[in-house]
Design an enzyme around this catalytic site. Structure first.
Site, PDB file in Angstrom:
ATOM      1  N   SER A  77       4.727  96.199   7.565  1.00  0.00           N
ATOM      2  CA  SER A  77       5.818  95.752   8.429  1.00  0.00           C
ATOM      3  C   SER A  77       5.283  94.937   9.597  1.00  0.00           C
ATOM      4  O   SER A  77       5.940  94.023  10.077  1.00  0.00           O
ATOM      5  CB  SER A  77       6.576  96.951   8.997  1.00  0.00           C
ATOM      6  N   ASN A 111      11.768  91.582  11.851  1.00  0.00           N
ATOM      7  CA  ASN A 111      11.440  92.616  12.839  1.00  0.00           C
ATOM      8  C   ASN A 111      11.032  92.029  14.184  1.00  0.00           C
ATOM      9  O   ASN A 111      11.173  92.683  15.210  1.00  0.00           O
ATOM     10  CB  ASN A 111      10.344  93.542  12.304  1.00  0.00           C
ATOM     11  N   GLU A 125      10.977  89.524   2.419  1.00  0.00           N
ATOM     12  CA  GLU A 125      10.216  88.539   3.185  1.00  0.00           C
ATOM     13  C   GLU A 125       8.894  88.331   2.456  1.00  0.00           C
ATOM     14  O   GLU A 125       8.149  89.293   2.236  1.00  0.00           O
ATOM     15  CB  GLU A 125       9.960  89.044   4.610  1.00  0.00           C
ATOM     16  N   HIS A 161       7.375  91.899   1.826  1.00  0.00           N
ATOM     17  CA  HIS A 161       7.965  92.868   2.747  1.00  0.00           C
ATOM     18  C   HIS A 161       9.360  93.243   2.265  1.00  0.00           C
ATOM     19  O   HIS A 161      10.333  92.522   2.490  1.00  0.00           O
ATOM     20  CB  HIS A 161       7.997  92.282   4.164  1.00  0.00           C
TER      21      HIS A 161
HETATM   22  N1  LIG Z   1       9.881 102.926   5.645  1.00  0.00           N
HETATM   23  C1  LIG Z   1      10.366 101.728   5.847  1.00  0.00           C
HETATM   24  O1  LIG Z   1      11.551 101.559   6.195  1.00  0.00           O
HETATM   25  C2  LIG Z   1       9.522 100.528   5.608  1.00  0.00           C
HETATM   26  C3  LIG Z   1      10.145  99.281   5.441  1.00  0.00           C
HETATM   27  C4  LIG Z   1       9.352  98.175   5.150  1.00  0.00           C
HETATM   28  C5  LIG Z   1       7.988  98.310   5.057  1.00  0.00           C
HETATM   29  N2  LIG Z   1       7.401  99.528   5.254  1.00  0.00           N
HETATM   30  C6  LIG Z   1       5.954  99.601   5.104  1.00  0.00           C
HETATM   31  O2  LIG Z   1       5.650 100.165   3.851  1.00  0.00           O
HETATM   32  C7  LIG Z   1       4.448 100.910   3.910  1.00  0.00           C
HETATM   33  C8  LIG Z   1       4.688 102.307   3.450  1.00  0.00           C
HETATM   34  O3  LIG Z   1       5.687 102.897   4.233  1.00  0.00           O
HETATM   35  P1  LIG Z   1       6.440 104.226   3.806  1.00  0.00           P
HETATM   36  O4  LIG Z   1       7.572 104.372   4.765  1.00  0.00           O
HETATM   37  O5  LIG Z   1       6.707 104.197   2.358  1.00  0.00           O
HETATM   38  O6  LIG Z   1       5.339 105.309   4.121  1.00  0.00           O
HETATM   39  P2  LIG Z   1       5.195 106.789   3.563  1.00  0.00           P
HETATM   40  O7  LIG Z   1       4.405 107.515   4.556  1.00  0.00           O
HETATM   41  O8  LIG Z   1       6.526 107.312   3.149  1.00  0.00           O
HETATM   42  O9  LIG Z   1       4.358 106.605   2.227  1.00  0.00           O
HETATM   43  C9  LIG Z   1       3.026 106.234   2.178  1.00  0.00           C
HETATM   44  C10 LIG Z   1       2.472 106.782   0.884  1.00  0.00           C
HETATM   45  O10 LIG Z   1       1.196 106.215   0.651  1.00  0.00           O
HETATM   46  C11 LIG Z   1       0.347 107.206   0.118  1.00  0.00           C
HETATM   47  N3  LIG Z   1      -1.018 106.813   0.430  1.00  0.00           N
HETATM   48  C12 LIG Z   1      -1.607 106.794   1.635  1.00  0.00           C
HETATM   49  N4  LIG Z   1      -2.866 106.350   1.533  1.00  0.00           N
HETATM   50  C13 LIG Z   1      -3.081 106.075   0.231  1.00  0.00           C
HETATM   51  C14 LIG Z   1      -4.171 105.576  -0.506  1.00  0.00           C
HETATM   52  N5  LIG Z   1      -5.305 105.271   0.083  1.00  0.00           N
HETATM   53  N6  LIG Z   1      -4.030 105.416  -1.826  1.00  0.00           N
HETATM   54  C15 LIG Z   1      -2.877 105.723  -2.439  1.00  0.00           C
HETATM   55  N7  LIG Z   1      -1.800 106.205  -1.783  1.00  0.00           N
HETATM   56  C16 LIG Z   1      -1.905 106.358  -0.462  1.00  0.00           C
HETATM   57  C17 LIG Z   1       0.761 108.486   0.790  1.00  0.00           C
HETATM   58  O11 LIG Z   1       0.385 109.610   0.036  1.00  0.00           O
HETATM   59  C18 LIG Z   1       2.269 108.300   0.895  1.00  0.00           C
HETATM   60  O12 LIG Z   1       2.937 108.842  -0.229  1.00  0.00           O
HETATM   61  C19 LIG Z   1       3.982 100.783   5.339  1.00  0.00           C
HETATM   62  O13 LIG Z   1       3.082  99.724   5.429  1.00  0.00           O
HETATM   63  C20 LIG Z   1       5.242 100.470   6.101  1.00  0.00           C
HETATM   64  O14 LIG Z   1       5.009  99.790   7.298  1.00  0.00           O
HETATM   65  C21 LIG Z   1       8.142 100.631   5.501  1.00  0.00           C
END
Ligand SMILES: NC(=O)c1ccc[n+]([C@@H]2O[C@H](COP(=O)([O-])OP(=O)(O)OC[C@H]3O[C@@H](n4cnc5c(N)ncnc54)[C@H](O)[C@@H]3O)[C@@H](O)[C@H]2O)c1
Length: 696
Positions: A408, A479, A441, A429
């Site tokens: 993000s 964002n 994005e 994104h």
């Molecule tokens: N949540 C949102 O609304 C949103 C929206 C857009 C982008 N994002 C981006 O998406 C990404 C993930 O966000 P999220 O909300 O899904 O997070 P989350 O914490 O729900 O999920 C992250 C997952 O990644 C796994 N993980 C961590 N390290 C790992 C590794 N080395 N190898 C394999 N798996 C691994 C974890 O076990 C976890 O299940 C982030 O970069 C976040 O900024 C989130």
């Protein structure tokens, strides 16, 4: 050889009028005039006892000619052509294939009978463009299928496939291909059975006032702030009581009034803007995309699960890698549950859900990813974790496989540098929930190759997404603008507005939720963690509001903890403001020496929305966004900006750049340099040009 767009021929004792106006047989002037001329021929051809109206190419008339939108129409008008068809003394049969939408369906409703091939679809999508059907659709469709069903099509935007259209009585028969031959055979049967014309206009209407009232209530929420859907209901209402000719006059008046609204301009603008966004200005057209047959997702959290489902839903096999066997299994179970939910809500059949699920395979070992053509990482938002993932991928996948990050806020250039092949790295994104939200994005880093972009932009469409390209900056397009919008919401709270008042003012402006309610929904902690990681605070902004952070320090993250800016009972329903906010905000104002005062709703909307517009203009100047309409597409599809306002940049033009710049200057005097009008706005103001003049 006949090179006119509409031709007449006879097949046995059936006269056949055929339009050939690629690509979609749009009902432009030449087609309308051509049908009129062909009707003259057909009517004076004594050997023609019935008439078929058909199209060559991939579809029956797919609608109006959008290149004529906004221009004065040239006669014959579509309504005249349709009245003439309806008044024909010989029976007229429409032969439908492809998508008979808008004016296309209205032409078919002017005909006395309709047949279609199995793949044909019909619909009246006008309200999605801020107008209403203007050539009889609101008067003839209710006469044909009843008011309630017609409202579903006209207001609900329901498209009917041939079988459903047959069941409802929109078409008389589903025929084999080629559909024109089927229609000729149908017409021959009419002649044999001595069946004459059957004008819809002469039919009575099945329906009542309660159908109309029910629709007004039903659509009040879905179309909050819109005009056209309700004018379309008014037009359908008229079909209940007035003869066709009068109804057509009223429909025309309502059509013209709708066509003159900002809503119509905004929605038609957005229609083109979406297509434009898929084009990257400096990407050579001939750049070949890389084939994508196998996909992978790293990280199966909120986003990773959704992204895996996006691939599976589009028919692409996907390997989902998690950190441990437990995490992998938990993620696969969560995905299965998600599909189960769709099945139980009737959105998917069990077979389709199983098919999609079968395309998702869990993994914990990178060797399972060797065949992947495109990998999206969605692991924790931590640069070192992401860099390590990219380096590990580098070691196993093909050197030209594409690696996308769903970050993000992190610097995609820095992430690309973690790969030995930075040209393969870009941002994808997705927005949450990834399998629902349309916006994508596509983040172009300095080294991102043309091939990567030429692959991902069309792939996004295949995934059912609307891609918009963004350069690298903190927060990309969406964002980054969101941050200044939230900054102003926080400041208004410091200065004396309540969160309820701010949220309501923004809701009334047309967004689905106000800035505080949205943060409670998404989790206030997301921004808190991000600001901590980036060290964002009073050092950058003397008026930085710590209120959200203070809530987070008390584990008050929003809906998921039952308390955030608001208090929640049993999940999503707020039962009122968190009283802590009303304590923290005045205390902060005191600490910062800010005088509290009454603030009106106009100021709330102006400050939140103008701040965002100004930031959008900066994004254009910096080359982060390609064109104003791309920014609008981001806000319409990722943040719920009201479509009838066209998006923030289109909205800026309706406010007028002159007024905007003058207000920004006032705000600058009052609040400081962050309100300096973006240089781009100042230039446009000087040249008296609107922002949308930069769209190309
Ligand atoms: N949540 C949102 O609304 C949103 C929206 C857009 C982008 N994002 C981006 O998406 C990404 C993930 O966000 P999220 O909300 O899904 O997070 P989350 O914490 O729900 O999920 C992250 C997952 O990644 C796994 N993980 C961590 N390290 C790992 C590794 N080395 N190898 C394999 N798996 C691994 C974890 O076990 C976890 O299940 C982030 O970069 C976040 O900024 C989130």
């Amino acid at each position: 050889m006949n090179d006119t767009v509409v031709t007449y021929r006879r097949d046995g004792n059936v006269g056949v009028i055929t339009t050939n106006n690629p690509p979609v047989n749009a009902l432009g002037h030449a087609v309308r005039a051509g049908i009129m001329a062909a009707l003259d021929e057909a009517l004076s051809d004594n050997d023609a006892k019935a008439i078929v109206v058909a199209c060559d190419g991939r579809t029956f008339h797919a609608g109006a000619d959008i290149s004529e939108f906004g221009k004065p129409p040239q006669p014959p008008f579509l309504g005249e052509v349709i009245n003439r068809l309806e008044n024909c003394t010989k029976p007229v049969v429409a032969a439908l294939h492809g998508t008979a939408l808008g004016g296309g369906l209205e032409i078919a409703l002017g005909c006395h009978y309709r047949v279609a091939n199995a793949g044909a679809q019909v619909g009246l999508p006008e309200v999605s463009l801020g107008i209403i059907p203007g050539a009889g659709g609101t008067q003839r469709l209710p006469r044909l299928i009843g008011v309630a069903a017609a409202l579903d099509v006209i207001i609900g935007g329901k498209r009917l496939k041939a079988a459903a259209a047959h069941e409802l009585g929109v078409i008389d028969a589903v025929v084999e291909d080629p559909v024109t031959d089927g229609a000729i055979a149908f017409a021959a049967n009419l002649i044999a059975a001595a069946q004459g014309p059957r004008p819809i206009g002469a039919q009575s209407v099945d329906g009542s006032d309660s159908d109309i009232e029910e629709a007004r209530t039903r659509y009040a929420r879905r179309y909050r702030g819109y005009n056209a859907p309700f004018r379309a209901i008014d037009a359908v209402e008229a079909s209940l009581t007035t003869p066709l000719a009068e109804g057509l006059v009223l429909e025309r008046k309502l059509f013209e009034a709708c066509n003159a609204t900002i809503e119509a301009r905004a929605l038609q603008y957005a229609f083109f803007a979406e297509r434009q966004a898929a084009k990257i200005k400096d990407l050579p057209k001939e750049t070949p995309p890389r084939a994508v047959a196998q996909t992978a997702v790293i990280g199966g959290g909120t986003m990773g699960r959704g992204i895996a489902m996006v691939f599976a839903d589009a028919g692409l096999p996907v390997t989902l890698l998690e950190i441990s066997a437990e995490a992998r299994d938990a993620t696969l179970t969560a995905i299965a549950k998600s599909y189960d939910g769709m099945v139980s809500r009737g959105r998917l059949t069990r077979d389709v859900a199983n098919d999609r699920l079968s395309r998702i395979t869990g993994a914990t070992d990178y060797v399972d990813l060797t065949a992947a053509d495109l990998i999206v990482e969605a692991v924790f938002e931590e640069i070192d974790v992401k860099k390590e993932v990219i380096a590990r991928l580098d070691a196993v996948v093909a050197s030209d496989a594409l690696i996308a990050t769903n970050t993000s806020y992190l610097d995609v250039n820095a992430l690309a540098a973690a790969s030995a092949h930075p040209q393969r790295v870009l941002g994808m994104h997705f927005f949450s929930p990834a399998n629902v939200m349309k916006l994508l994005e596509v983040v172009r880093a300095d080294a991102t190759s043309d091939t990567a972009l030429a692959t991902v932009m069309p792939l996004a469409k295949r995934l059912g997404k609307i891609p918009v390209v963004s350069g690298v900056c903190h927060g990309f397009i969406g964002n980054r603008m969101l941050q200044v919008y939230q900054r102003e919401a926080n400041r208004l709270l410091q200065e004396g507005a309540t969160i309820t008042q701010i949220d309501k003012a923004i809701f009334d402006f047309g967004l689905p939720m106000g800035p505080f309610a949205v943060r409670d929904l998404a989790g206030i902690d997301v921004g808190w963690r991000m600001r901590k990681a980036f060290g964002i605070g009073r050092a950058q902004d003397a008026r930085y509001s710590a209120v959200p952070d203070l809530l987070c320090e008390r584990d008050q993250f929003g809906q998921k903890t039952g308390v955030g800016f608001y208090i929640y009972e049993g999940g999503r329903k707020s039962i009122g403001e968190n009283p802590l906010v009303a304590e923290l905000a005045p205390a902060e104002a005191k600490e910062l020496g800010i005088a509290r005062r009454e603030i009106d709703d106009t100021e709330i909307v102006e400050r939140c929305i103008f701040a965002m517009i100004n930031e959008g203009a900066n994004l254009l100047d910096e080359g982060i966004a390609q064109r104003p309409s791309d920014i609008d597409i981001v806000w319409l599809n990722g943040y719920g900006f009201p479509a009838y306002r066209g998006g923030p940049m289109f909205y800026a033009d309706t406010v007028r750049i002159e007024k905007l710049v003058s207000r920004l200057k006032d705000l600058k005097k009052e609040y400081g340099p962050e309100w300096s009008p973006a240089p781009l706005l100042a230039r446009l103001h000087k040249d008296s040009k609107p922002l949308t003049s930069l769209n190309r």
